[in-house]
Scaffold this active site. Structure first.
Site, PDB file in Angstrom:
ATOM      1  N   ASP A  16      -0.114 -15.606   6.101  1.00 22.33           N
ATOM      2  CA  ASP A  16      -0.660 -16.947   5.878  1.00 22.33           C
ATOM      3  C   ASP A  16      -0.643 -17.314   4.394  1.00 22.33           C
ATOM      4  O   ASP A  16      -0.416 -18.474   4.042  1.00 22.33           O
ATOM      5  CB  ASP A  16      -2.100 -17.015   6.410  1.00 22.33           C
ATOM      6  CG  ASP A  16      -2.141 -17.139   7.927  1.00 22.33           C
ATOM      7  OD1 ASP A  16      -1.072 -17.188   8.557  1.00 22.33           O
ATOM      8  OD2 ASP A  16      -3.249 -17.182   8.489  1.00 22.33           O
ATOM      9  N   ARG A  45       5.550  10.935  -1.847  1.00 20.83           N
ATOM     10  CA  ARG A  45       5.323  10.641  -0.435  1.00 20.83           C
ATOM     11  C   ARG A  45       6.573  10.880   0.412  1.00 20.83           C
ATOM     12  O   ARG A  45       7.614  10.285   0.159  1.00 20.83           O
ATOM     13  CB  ARG A  45       4.922   9.171  -0.340  1.00 20.83           C
ATOM     14  CG  ARG A  45       4.761   8.628   1.053  1.00 20.83           C
ATOM     15  CD  ARG A  45       4.605   7.113   0.999  1.00 20.83           C
ATOM     16  NE  ARG A  45       4.387   6.560   2.319  1.00 20.83           N
ATOM     17  CZ  ARG A  45       4.464   5.288   2.611  1.00 20.83           C
ATOM     18  NH1 ARG A  45       4.722   4.414   1.663  1.00 20.83           N
ATOM     19  NH2 ARG A  45       4.283   4.875   3.843  1.00 20.83           N
ATOM     20  N   HIS A  53      12.365  -3.529   2.190  1.00 16.42           N
ATOM     21  CA  HIS A  53      11.880  -2.226   2.650  1.00 16.42           C
ATOM     22  C   HIS A  53      12.825  -1.137   2.161  1.00 16.42           C
ATOM     23  O   HIS A  53      14.048  -1.287   2.282  1.00 16.42           O
ATOM     24  CB  HIS A  53      11.800  -2.181   4.175  1.00 16.42           C
ATOM     25  CG  HIS A  53      10.834  -3.156   4.738  1.00 16.42           C
ATOM     26  ND1 HIS A  53       9.477  -2.936   4.730  1.00 16.42           N
ATOM     27  CD2 HIS A  53      11.006  -4.388   5.283  1.00 16.42           C
ATOM     28  CE1 HIS A  53       8.864  -3.986   5.259  1.00 16.42           C
ATOM     29  NE2 HIS A  53       9.766  -4.889   5.601  1.00 16.42           N
ATOM     30  N   GLU A  59      11.499 -10.364   1.633  1.00 19.30           N
ATOM     31  CA  GLU A  59      10.839  -9.142   2.111  1.00 19.30           C
ATOM     32  C   GLU A  59      11.804  -7.974   1.973  1.00 19.30           C
ATOM     33  O   GLU A  59      12.939  -8.055   2.448  1.00 19.30           O
ATOM     34  CB  GLU A  59      10.441  -9.342   3.582  1.00 19.30           C
ATOM     35  CG  GLU A  59       9.776  -8.134   4.224  1.00 19.30           C
ATOM     36  CD  GLU A  59       9.494  -8.363   5.707  1.00 19.30           C
ATOM     37  OE1 GLU A  59       9.595  -9.523   6.183  1.00 19.30           O
ATOM     38  OE2 GLU A  59       9.218  -7.375   6.403  1.00 19.30           O
ATOM     39  N   SER A  77      13.073   2.009   3.473  1.00 16.44           N
ATOM     40  CA  SER A  77      13.686   2.648   4.644  1.00 16.44           C
ATOM     41  C   SER A  77      14.137   1.570   5.633  1.00 16.44           C
ATOM     42  O   SER A  77      13.726   0.417   5.550  1.00 16.44           O
ATOM     43  CB  SER A  77      12.672   3.576   5.309  1.00 16.44           C
ATOM     44  OG  SER A  77      11.587   2.814   5.810  1.00 16.44           O
ATOM     45  N   ASN A 134       7.423  -6.029  -0.946  1.00 12.58           N
ATOM     46  CA  ASN A 134       7.537  -4.911  -0.012  1.00 12.58           C
ATOM     47  C   ASN A 134       6.149  -4.713   0.565  1.00 12.58           C
ATOM     48  O   ASN A 134       5.305  -4.059  -0.035  1.00 12.58           O
ATOM     49  CB  ASN A 134       7.989  -3.633  -0.739  1.00 12.58           C
ATOM     50  CG  ASN A 134       8.057  -2.455   0.220  1.00 12.58           C
ATOM     51  OD1 ASN A 134       7.607  -2.543   1.358  1.00 12.58           O
ATOM     52  ND2 ASN A 134       8.623  -1.346  -0.244  1.00 12.58           N
ATOM     53  N   ALA A 161       2.910  -0.917   4.745  1.00  8.46           N
ATOM     54  CA  ALA A 161       2.141  -0.843   5.991  1.00  8.46           C
ATOM     55  C   ALA A 161       1.643  -2.210   6.452  1.00  8.46           C
ATOM     56  O   ALA A 161       1.508  -2.461   7.653  1.00  8.46           O
ATOM     57  CB  ALA A 161       0.957   0.101   5.809  1.00  8.46           C
ATOM     58  N   ARG A 182      12.912   3.570  12.906  1.00 11.11           N
ATOM     59  CA  ARG A 182      11.714   4.420  12.869  1.00 11.11           C
ATOM     60  C   ARG A 182      10.813   4.187  14.090  1.00 11.11           C
ATOM     61  O   ARG A 182      11.294   3.809  15.137  1.00 11.11           O
ATOM     62  CB  ARG A 182      10.959   4.157  11.558  1.00 11.11           C
ATOM     63  CG  ARG A 182      11.830   4.485  10.327  1.00 11.11           C
ATOM     64  CD  ARG A 182      11.112   4.271   9.009  1.00 11.11           C
ATOM     65  NE  ARG A 182       9.952   5.139   8.898  1.00 11.11           N
ATOM     66  CZ  ARG A 182       9.001   5.006   7.968  1.00 11.11           C
ATOM     67  NH1 ARG A 182       9.088   4.011   7.080  1.00 11.11           N
ATOM     68  NH2 ARG A 182       7.972   5.826   7.919  1.00 11.11           N
ATOM     69  N   TYR A 238      11.523   8.396   2.128  1.00  9.90           N
ATOM     70  CA  TYR A 238      11.508   7.403   1.061  1.00  9.90           C
ATOM     71  C   TYR A 238      12.275   7.824  -0.194  1.00  9.90           C
ATOM     72  O   TYR A 238      12.328   7.079  -1.159  1.00  9.90           O
ATOM     73  CB  TYR A 238      10.053   7.080   0.690  1.00  9.90           C
ATOM     74  CG  TYR A 238       9.294   6.455   1.806  1.00  9.90           C
ATOM     75  CD1 TYR A 238       9.499   5.118   2.141  1.00  9.90           C
ATOM     76  CD2 TYR A 238       8.404   7.191   2.571  1.00  9.90           C
ATOM     77  CE1 TYR A 238       8.813   4.531   3.189  1.00  9.90           C
ATOM     78  CE2 TYR A 238       7.717   6.611   3.625  1.00  9.90           C
ATOM     79  CZ  TYR A 238       7.921   5.286   3.935  1.00  9.90           C
ATOM     80  OH  TYR A 238       7.249   4.718   4.972  1.00  9.90           O
ATOM     81  N   PRO A 288       0.799  -1.223   0.000  1.00 12.06           N
ATOM     82  CA  PRO A 288       0.000   0.000   0.000  1.00 12.06           C
ATOM     83  C   PRO A 288       0.835   1.278   0.000  1.00 12.06           C
ATOM     84  O   PRO A 288       1.888   1.348   0.637  1.00 12.06           O
ATOM     85  CB  PRO A 288      -0.821  -0.110   1.289  1.00 12.06           C
ATOM     86  CG  PRO A 288      -0.086  -1.057   2.141  1.00 12.06           C
ATOM     87  CD  PRO A 288       0.596  -2.019   1.212  1.00 12.06           C
ATOM     88  N   ASN A 289       0.344   2.277  -0.701  1.00  7.95           N
ATOM     89  CA  ASN A 289       0.907   3.634  -0.768  1.00  7.95           C
ATOM     90  C   ASN A 289       2.191   3.712  -1.586  1.00  7.95           C
ATOM     91  O   ASN A 289       2.711   4.813  -1.781  1.00  7.95           O
ATOM     92  CB  ASN A 289       1.154   4.209   0.637  1.00  7.95           C
ATOM     93  CG  ASN A 289      -0.144   4.424   1.395  1.00  7.95           C
ATOM     94  OD1 ASN A 289      -1.027   5.109   0.896  1.00  7.95           O
ATOM     95  ND2 ASN A 289      -0.278   3.826   2.565  1.00  7.95           N
TER      96      ASN A 289
END
Lengths: 146, 146, 146, 146, 146, 146, 146, 146, 146, 146, 146, 146
Positions: D86, D17, D99, D97, D101, D73, D76, D106, D22, D9-10
């Site tokens: 799951d 943003r 990210h 996975e 940042s 990624n 959120a 944070r 970011y 998301p986002n």
């Protein structure tokens, strides 16, 4: 230079109060020792003791312009007063937090100071000498302030 | 009277290390200031810096009989070393814990000192002056010890 | 450009140590693979392994001026060493944290890294490739540093 | 070999943003860089972005047989989605996975990843390079898978 | 059969250190009692004491092939050392954790042992006898090991 | 009487998904078994599966007047969805929460159900039979409702 | 097939006890309903009620060889008895945990079941029907057991 | 000036949903009251209701350039959605969080808002008036924004 | 000298109970081994096993004057019985706590012993040998007691 | 209708106090704005400021019969005063809690309000407008009260 | 009027048990004092002591119709028995909880009473007088009950 | 003998304040009942009520020499005042803590008394009778004191 020494709740009972923790010295004797130290360092010292959180907040709110630094033993309010913390933040005068006993060697709840994050520094555990060392620290902070 | 000043990990980098937190003073300048203060008070001062928890434990284990008091800035080991805590308890020499920065105004994990419950008292937040005030406190404690 | 690769405690036992978690690769083979990757990228690589928290702190304290980036597998000290964290903060060289195993798929206490908040980034779970990817990341960081 | 890159998301807002966290890169530029890397490594790459937890779950549920590895990624949803966790467990395809940042530098709630325990490994903090390194890792995992 | 007895930090001070908690026995006397017990059981015993976490990790890393079992009093490192824990796991030699005092009747932080989950068993609270019983346990474990 | 059976996220993958935890049965076979049980009890059953929290909330919001009871396996949303909880509270139809696996014998986070406080009852751990028993319970609740 | 139904503490008071939570049904009526259900399913059922944790542990310890499954309402011991949990684990007979009220809609301490991780499944919130559904589940488990 | 009013999950059920907590007003009546208030203040108002976290994130992602301020009642997603929080942070439009009920007088989990730290302010507990006051606040914020 | 050995709940099932955790030895064989050890040391040993917390409390309440020391394996009551703890404190006879398995390598709740703070010492993890070593410890304690 | 506006500790310093958090407005200007708003709405407004928890409690205890609603900014006492909470509960007059800053975007301890559960609603984060909106809310509540 | 006085575990040892905490009085002397007080107030008193949680639950389950009030010192079961709590709730007879020592001045775990929320009131810290005052309270409660 | 009865904050509102929790009795009627009881027992009683923490601390600081015992209902300050706790410790006069309501059957935060660890004993839940029983307890304590 003028420095204010603030004594928190129950410090009026010093000497009579739990001498195994706080020793036998009275608040009068602490004040005399501080006056002597102030004279040696050519600064003025005033004292204020109160058992009332609100009176301590009132007092701190009025110190700007009059004092260059504050030495405070918040005693019981160390652990419960956001109001005193906010007052110190609000006035922007450097403050030194002092404790007679080593608060880190006592009950768990005494290990958390709500005041410490907003003061310049903290001195705890040296009995009367905590005040004397704190006063010396306040003089240095007051010099930078001027 | 002889007093030992113990500098913990990374203090050798002082002056170069994060100057916004620790200032620009170096460990050499702190030691000089302490030597001057020691001379004024007619006591002897020795210095020891190590990044090794074990060396600090070794050193504390050997101080009995040689020193009357210890000033220690455990730095990072403040929050993680039970071994240094136990060493201080074991030797029975009065110790003063000092910190350059106000550890109560920083990250949460820096607010818990494993060392504080076994020292006589703690001084934090006054930069170099934390050491000087701590040294004065140590002299007083050393006098009682004798 | 020079990059330092730091191996933390027990990594000297790699290959012999719990092969179901860490695989059968040895530290020598990891270093060879990194040397090959360094050569391909025309950078220099040095290695340092220690089981001593203090030696790792000493080493980090000396890297400024000599290296442009650090790849560190803090191993067990990931979860317990404020001293290594402070050393990394102090020297101001970009660091990359790597782990052979996925530390988030193991015991609860391995999920908290004291080092992660002060490094540039973290890579965990890819075995030897964690080092190789971390080395590539370090090269990029070192370029910006120059 | 086919690899799926999932953007949570986002991430469609990237570039616009919070550029201090970011950076200014857009999702389009990340995808272009990944396509280039894929071509260099002779693998196929597909992209999928969604702000909907359910769509991401749907997508993961359909990847078996079509992809050999996934780069995700979760943004959120990293911290709140058991459903995505799951789904990854259910399909049995190796996942990486990533990210942009450093999530460990944070807010506290960003330090806990619900996804990390079920992926192969995690890469965080290197900006666009987190994706590139993650893609390289996915290629290696995909090779073993075949 | 050869058994290694590892003494952790501050145990070199035994006898001088807080005798109300640890008794007046010295490490030399403990070692003598263990040698006598070893002789009675026809096994060889070696001793190693260090205040350095890293040295203890080094030592454990070298015991494979030389010893059949280990008796370890990790002392302060019981509560803070993941590195020693990982070393014990890594070498795969049965270990027995011993404590002079009853660690469950002291400060809260002493009730958590990071070492206990990876040793065979733990004995605490019997003074010197903790070592002697631990040594008997180690002999039994060593027999199975052979 | 009409009863709605709601299947949460990833249940569409059943049979393919982690068979050691969830068994080899598919959602189709569960639905067939429920239809058979419905017929035996002369009630009507409808099914709805979604990976989208919002769709499940939408669906629950429309059930009033159409169904007398609901059987819901919220799957992953059990632990994260306040929205589904609020939807169930809002419509005032008796609901039965079911789980294929024993959620109290798995990871810690699976032991907390946000849904359980607002349903009539919960059944977990019996595989397909959890649904069948839950359906029988729903029939009884639906009878009282009428 | 023989199934044991165990009623925990205070269930002898049922009907008289807090009818707003537990309803007006008595333990005798529950047992009659279960006997009827047992007869319909051609299995034998025995009952045991005790307010004594120890008696329940004794009883469970003797069930092997005699019963194929157990239905247990541990009542207050749900939240406090490791002994009953261990007994269930020890005998290796499939057990079904039942509760009259929805324990997840009551006081916080009732939301944690020490028993649930070792039983096959749990049913809570359906009043008498919790027992009946649990009994049906037990029959299925008993069949597999045979 | 244009202001967007976002209604979160289950608010479509308002009036029918738990009237003792949320009152009998419907979302249509709230919207009418807001339109009237908008007209009085010469601003334009749009409405959006969704039960889907992803749709709310999508919507927020598109508001830049179109609206000067947002009034959001995140309802259940208040307590669980990092995605909505990140969307609000990302678009940089001032947002006002509103709640019909006093979320601080309800279940514990409703006392933590993931949204509150990124909005301008929060209004809770005044029923429909929460929206009206929030709308007035949004107008003021929108003025500064222009 | 007379020593009492107390076996807590479910130990009557030993040998049959979870042999992967507790081994195949029975309580009878443990008692025989202890009788042999008692004879070798010329002390008398009695045994008591109960699944009832109250019976164990009763028994401990009667031991004064009859026994010089107690060896107790509180089993499940280790983690839940303040009553047994208080009984041990009340009678003032030295007690040794023993466990067959290493309770620190099992479920979290087994790591907390309510009994440990009031016994002399604790031995855990050595199977039958835990009892034998505990018995030797008890003999030593009994000698001092006399 | 009469409404009381209560200003808590340190609000007398407003304008001088941390202007980056609280803005430059003074308490006098807030009161003037409220008087204007009161006049527009044809209600009477009184003001009371105190740094003393006890005086605030005294004042609240006397408001019944004189005021129809209260607007209170408890400031620091928000987080520490059960006495003010109890006073509000005791008098049964509707109260509105207001905060200048967004208390949910500051230190952790400021996120918990002891007052919020007993007021009608809370408004935080809009500077002076928090008071104005709170006053409008109070008027509505006062109307219902009459 | 008939009042039952219930003595919990280990109170049979009173006088012999830790006299520094509990004093030297025996249970017989407490009962005599209560009989005298009962006679003065013209009520009947019965006594019951047990170390068995189950027997206390049994006893409470039978008191309805026979007694008008209960005085209970749950001793160790204060902190661990949900069963006794549930029994008191179930019978609906007013109960008074008494403790000889001040449970709030002892170990942390003694500060939580599972019983207190279901009794009428609690008296702790006055030694024998706790019983006498509790008995007077029970008489008053019994009067209202009749 | 003279006994001081201290009433904490909001007790001046008694009778008017939440009668479902505190009943309809006023502070005047409590004082009259206490005066009657004092007369019957031939002791003198004084009363003091304040809403100010500081005034209560002042008052306690002056009681030495004048009173032999204190009965205190700290009301809201029970849970927040370290200052009152320290005052009671400081003066060394036996104190009895009383509460009208059963504080253990109310909100969680009311279950923790900061005062309880320093008083002789605590009585809670019996309405006015809490004061009367507390007064009887104080008389006994005062006798020992003399």
């Amino acid at each position: 230079m003028k420095i204010l020494v603030l004594h928190g709740p129950n410090l009026n009972l010093l000497g009579k109060r739990e001498p195994d923790i706080y020793g036998k010295v009275t608040i009068q004797r602490i004040n005399r020792a501080l006056e002597k130290l102030a004279a040696e360092n050519k600064v003025t010292v005033d004292f204020f003791q109160s058992n009332h959180e609100g009176e301590i907040v009132d007092k701190i709110g009025r110190i700007r312009g009059e004092y260059q630094a504050v030495v405070i033993n918040p005693a019981a309010y160390t652990h419960t007063s956001v109001a005193i913390r906010d007052a110190i933040s609000a006035v922007g005068i450097p403050a030194v937090e002092v404790h007679l006993s080593n608060i880190y060697a006592r009950e768990d709840f005494r290990r958390q100071s709500l005041i410490a994050p907003v003061v310049k520094g903290q001195i705890s555990g040296f009995g009367v000498q905590s005040y004397l060392l704190g006063f010396l620290a306040a003089i240095e902070l007051g010099k930078k302030k001027k």
